[in-house]
Motif scaffolding. Structure first.
Motif, short mmCIF file in Angstrom:
data_model
loop_
_atom_site.label_atom_id
_atom_site.label_comp_id
_atom_site.label_asym_id
_atom_site.label_seq_id
_atom_site.Cartn_x
_atom_site.Cartn_y
_atom_site.Cartn_z
N GLY A 11 -60.70 48.15 92.41
CA GLY A 11 -61.87 47.52 93.02
C GLY A 11 -62.45 48.34 94.16
N PHE A 12 -61.57 48.86 95.03
CA PHE A 12 -62.05 49.68 96.14
C PHE A 12 -62.69 50.97 95.65
CE2 PHE A 12 -59.06 47.27 99.01
CZ PHE A 12 -60.06 46.71 99.75
N LEU A 13 -62.08 51.60 94.64
CA LEU A 13 -62.66 52.83 94.11
C LEU A 13 -64.01 52.57 93.44
CD1 LEU A 13 -59.54 54.67 92.61
CD2 LEU A 13 -60.83 55.26 94.67
N ALA A 14 -64.09 51.48 92.69
CA ALA A 14 -65.37 51.15 92.05
C ALA A 14 -66.43 50.83 93.10
CB ALA A 14 -65.19 49.97 91.10
N SER A 15 -66.05 50.07 94.11
CA SER A 15 -66.99 49.73 95.17
C SER A 15 -67.49 50.98 95.88
CB SER A 15 -66.30 48.79 96.17
OG SER A 15 -67.12 48.56 97.28
N GLY A 16 -66.58 51.88 96.19
CA GLY A 16 -66.97 53.14 96.84
C GLY A 16 -67.87 53.97 95.96
N GLY A 17 -67.55 54.03 94.67
CA GLY A 17 -68.39 54.80 93.74
C GLY A 17 -69.78 54.23 93.62
N PHE A 18 -69.86 52.90 93.51
CA PHE A 18 -71.18 52.28 93.44
C PHE A 18 -71.96 52.47 94.74
CE2 PHE A 18 -69.27 49.15 90.22
CZ PHE A 18 -69.59 49.99 89.17
N GLY A 19 -71.26 52.42 95.87
CA GLY A 19 -71.92 52.65 97.16
C GLY A 19 -72.47 54.06 97.27
N ILE A 20 -71.69 55.03 96.84
CA ILE A 20 -72.14 56.43 96.88
C ILE A 20 -73.33 56.61 95.94
CG2 ILE A 20 -71.49 58.78 96.25
CD1 ILE A 20 -68.70 58.14 97.36
N ALA A 21 -73.26 55.98 94.75
CA ALA A 21 -74.38 56.08 93.81
C ALA A 21 -75.64 55.46 94.41
CB ALA A 21 -74.02 55.39 92.50
N ALA A 22 -75.49 54.31 95.08
CA ALA A 22 -76.66 53.66 95.69
C ALA A 22 -77.25 54.52 96.80
CB ALA A 22 -76.26 52.29 96.24
N ILE A 23 -76.41 55.10 97.62
CA ILE A 23 -76.90 55.96 98.71
C ILE A 23 -77.63 57.17 98.12
CG2 ILE A 23 -76.14 57.53 100.54
CD1 ILE A 23 -73.97 55.44 101.20
N THR A 24 -77.08 57.73 97.04
CA THR A 24 -77.72 58.88 96.41
C THR A 24 -79.09 58.50 95.86
OG1 THR A 24 -75.54 59.72 95.80
CG2 THR A 24 -77.42 60.63 94.62
N VAL A 25 -79.17 57.34 95.21
CA VAL A 25 -80.45 56.90 94.65
C VAL A 25 -81.47 56.63 95.76
CG1 VAL A 25 -81.57 54.99 93.43
CG2 VAL A 25 -79.49 56.01 92.51
N PHE A 26 -81.02 55.96 96.82
CA PHE A 26 -81.94 55.68 97.93
C PHE A 26 -82.43 56.96 98.59
CE2 PHE A 26 -80.02 51.26 98.39
CZ PHE A 26 -81.09 50.66 97.75
N SER A 27 -81.55 57.96 98.76
CA SER A 27 -81.99 59.22 99.37
C SER A 27 -82.96 59.95 98.45
CB SER A 27 -80.80 60.10 99.72
OG SER A 27 -80.25 60.69 98.57
#
Length: 144
Positions: free
Chosen positions: A76-92
């Protein structure tokens, strides 16, 4: 076929027997020590498994759910971190695109947007033509 005799120049390149013996002795020593180390590791593993098996059997009603819980938490933590990094990348990427910095792939997005806009305009024109053809006919029937 004739036997090929080594030339005198090639004989000087061959290694003397003493050097070959040193290489062989080094290889046998290294291989033997690695084989002994492998055997010691295997023996240690068997001893550790023999000692740990009763403990694992005794504590398995607690350990199995604990391992499953920890695995789920880590996943769960790894998936959450991965989705967070993906979201930050998309927003940037979106921020760079909106501010005009032309991020990678922006040209493809622009060409797709232009194709969609032209198709939408084409469909709008067709709908207007279709509407004019059928509206004119319907209006003529209603007036008569």
């Amino acid at each position: 076929m004739a036997d090929v005799q080594p030339r005198p120049l090639e004989m000087s390149r061959e290694q003397p027997k003493s050097r070959q013996m040193v290489k062989a002795a080094t290889a046998v020593t290294a291989g033997g020590s690695l084989l002994v180390l492998s055997g010691l590791t295997l023996a240690g593993t068997v001893i550790a498994l023999t000692v740990a098996t009763p403990l694992l059997v005794i504590f398995s009603p607690v350990l199995v759910p604990a391992v499953i819980t920890v695995a789920l938490l880590v996943t769960g933590f790894l998936a959450s971190g991965g989705f967070g990094i993906a979201a930050i990348t998309v927003f940037s990427w979106i921020y760079r695109y909106v501010t005009g910095r032309h991020p990678p792939g922006a040209d493809k997005l622009d060409s797709a947007r232009l194709k969609l806009a032209s198709k939408a305009q084409e469909m709008k024109d067709r709908a207007q033509q279709f509407g004019q053809q059928h509206t004119g006919g319907v209006g003529a029937h209603q007036t008569s």
